[in-house]
Design an enzyme around this catalytic site. Sequence first.
Site, mmCIF file in Angstrom:
data_model
loop_
_atom_site.group_PDB
_atom_site.id
_atom_site.type_symbol
_atom_site.label_atom_id
_atom_site.label_comp_id
_atom_site.label_asym_id
_atom_site.label_seq_id
_atom_site.Cartn_x
_atom_site.Cartn_y
_atom_site.Cartn_z
ATOM 1 N N GLU A 1 -5.207 4.821 13.836
ATOM 2 C CA GLU A 1 -6.410 4.413 13.594
ATOM 3 C C GLU A 1 -7.067 2.912 15.032
ATOM 4 O OE1 GLU A 1 -7.505 5.496 9.373
ATOM 5 O OE2 GLU A 1 -6.588 3.802 9.517
ATOM 6 N N GLU B 1 -2.598 7.534 7.254
ATOM 7 C CA GLU B 1 -1.952 6.155 7.135
ATOM 8 C C GLU B 1 -1.120 5.487 5.606
ATOM 9 O OE1 GLU B 1 -0.993 2.250 5.875
ATOM 10 O OE2 GLU B 1 -2.928 2.388 6.284
#
Length: 530
Positions: free
Chosen positions: A510, A301
């Site tokens: 996630e 990320e």
Amino acid sequence: MASSLLPRGAAAARRRLLLCPAPLAPGPARAASWALSAALVRRGGLVGGRWVETAAAFPVQDPASGEELGRVSDCGAAEARAAVRAAHEAGAAWGRLPAKERSARLRRWYELMMENKEELARIITAENGKPLKEAQGEIVYSASFLEWFAEEARRIYGDVIPASAKDRRVLVLKQPVGVAAIITPWNFPSAMITRKVGAALAAGCTVVVKPAEDTPLSALALGEYTDNANSVFLLLQLANQAGIPAGVYNVVPCSRQQTAAVGEVLCTDPLVSKISFTGSTATGKILLKHAAGTVKRVSMELGGHAPFIVFDSANADQAVAGALASKYRNSGQTCVCTNRFLVQKGIHDEFVEKFAKAIEKELHVGNGFDAKTTQGPLINEKAVEKVEKHIKDAVSQGASVVTGGKRHSLGKNFFEPTLLTNVTTKMLCTQEETFGPLAPVIRFDTEAEAVAIANAANVGLAGYFYSQDPAQIWRVAEQLEVGMVGVNEGIISSVECPFGGIKESGLGREGSKYGIDEYLEIKYVCLGGL
């Protein structure tokens, strides 16, 4: 060893809070309003269930006052390799544990976090600087990932596929990938860990966590929950109830100087099967190169550059409320916070006027432990300098400062919430992520123009827009090149929803039901001769 910091059996110490209030200094520029209890600061890395101290240590500072909160062991390549081995050795037993058992232990870890959320929140505010209310919210958010993945642990389903031959049966199994290296940032020092670790442990993996050098104390506090050692510390007593075995959760804190060496070990050691990283795109690319040598599973990320579009049909008051929340949470230091405001010409003046008034009325700069504070310090002076650089560049090219625009009198890491107008796409603040309390507003004419500006970035994490036109909502939501879209909503993160980006904002997702898949391998089994 950290367990020797207090005498064994000290019952009173068990009841002490992790952070103890210190007397307030007079004046608005007071020093730290709260100070870490020296006896309860974890100084070592956590390797195989033991606290490991190194000869060298690095300071952890309060960004509000600059005061040193404590010194933490500066782990290097040797400690990183030891943590990987410990995780590998613990992996077989943890992976074989029935899913119901892993679920129960993760659930207990969640409960312990919630029981001690005030103490954990104070750690975040002390080392990160965010307002205590935000820190409390982060702990609840952080704990929710342990709760969520405790439930998902029991839903790792395989499959049965109809075979092409009558004497065969075809099965699909899902198995843990193995040791996962977890590299996390400073802006959410607790939540970024549990969002990854919760999924990994639920899947049956073990982990080695390398927290950011600015905020290692939160990671080590979480480690308190997983240690089985005999200790007088409050959280350590609760850890025995959680039942996370030694070696399943390891932490290797290190200074900026040791980060490259530790990161290289975690990305190249053949015992590590998975890398999960949250941080800058530039660092992510370096880690990808290291991980390529052993072809590791990777999820990342990375950086964002979120657009916030306000169309003429929008409700201006709702848009301002959303803008305030999206831009200034954690003083603009979140990966999904708005970095560019695009406002259509018909509503531009109304939006800017209301936005400026809301900033001046509702945002209060101060020490994170002061109840009225909504804007704490930036993490360090380098972050402040970047905000200053973006403002100076914009103003030199014709932008106007509506409110804010300079450092706050409270100290070198404090900056006034700032709003700029007359901004163009040629300015630095619209070309790269600021990561600070700066809101640049670009005026646009048409929907197509706004979408084109929004999609011009090479990253695509989050995007937001406000509109009351149903057809426009569908068009723009589908056209924005981002992994997450907030429609008439400025805060979109939720444990149930997949978090991640596209383009150079990362790989994988996630949270949500999809998050656990990042830590699972699919195995096909063919049973013949039946």
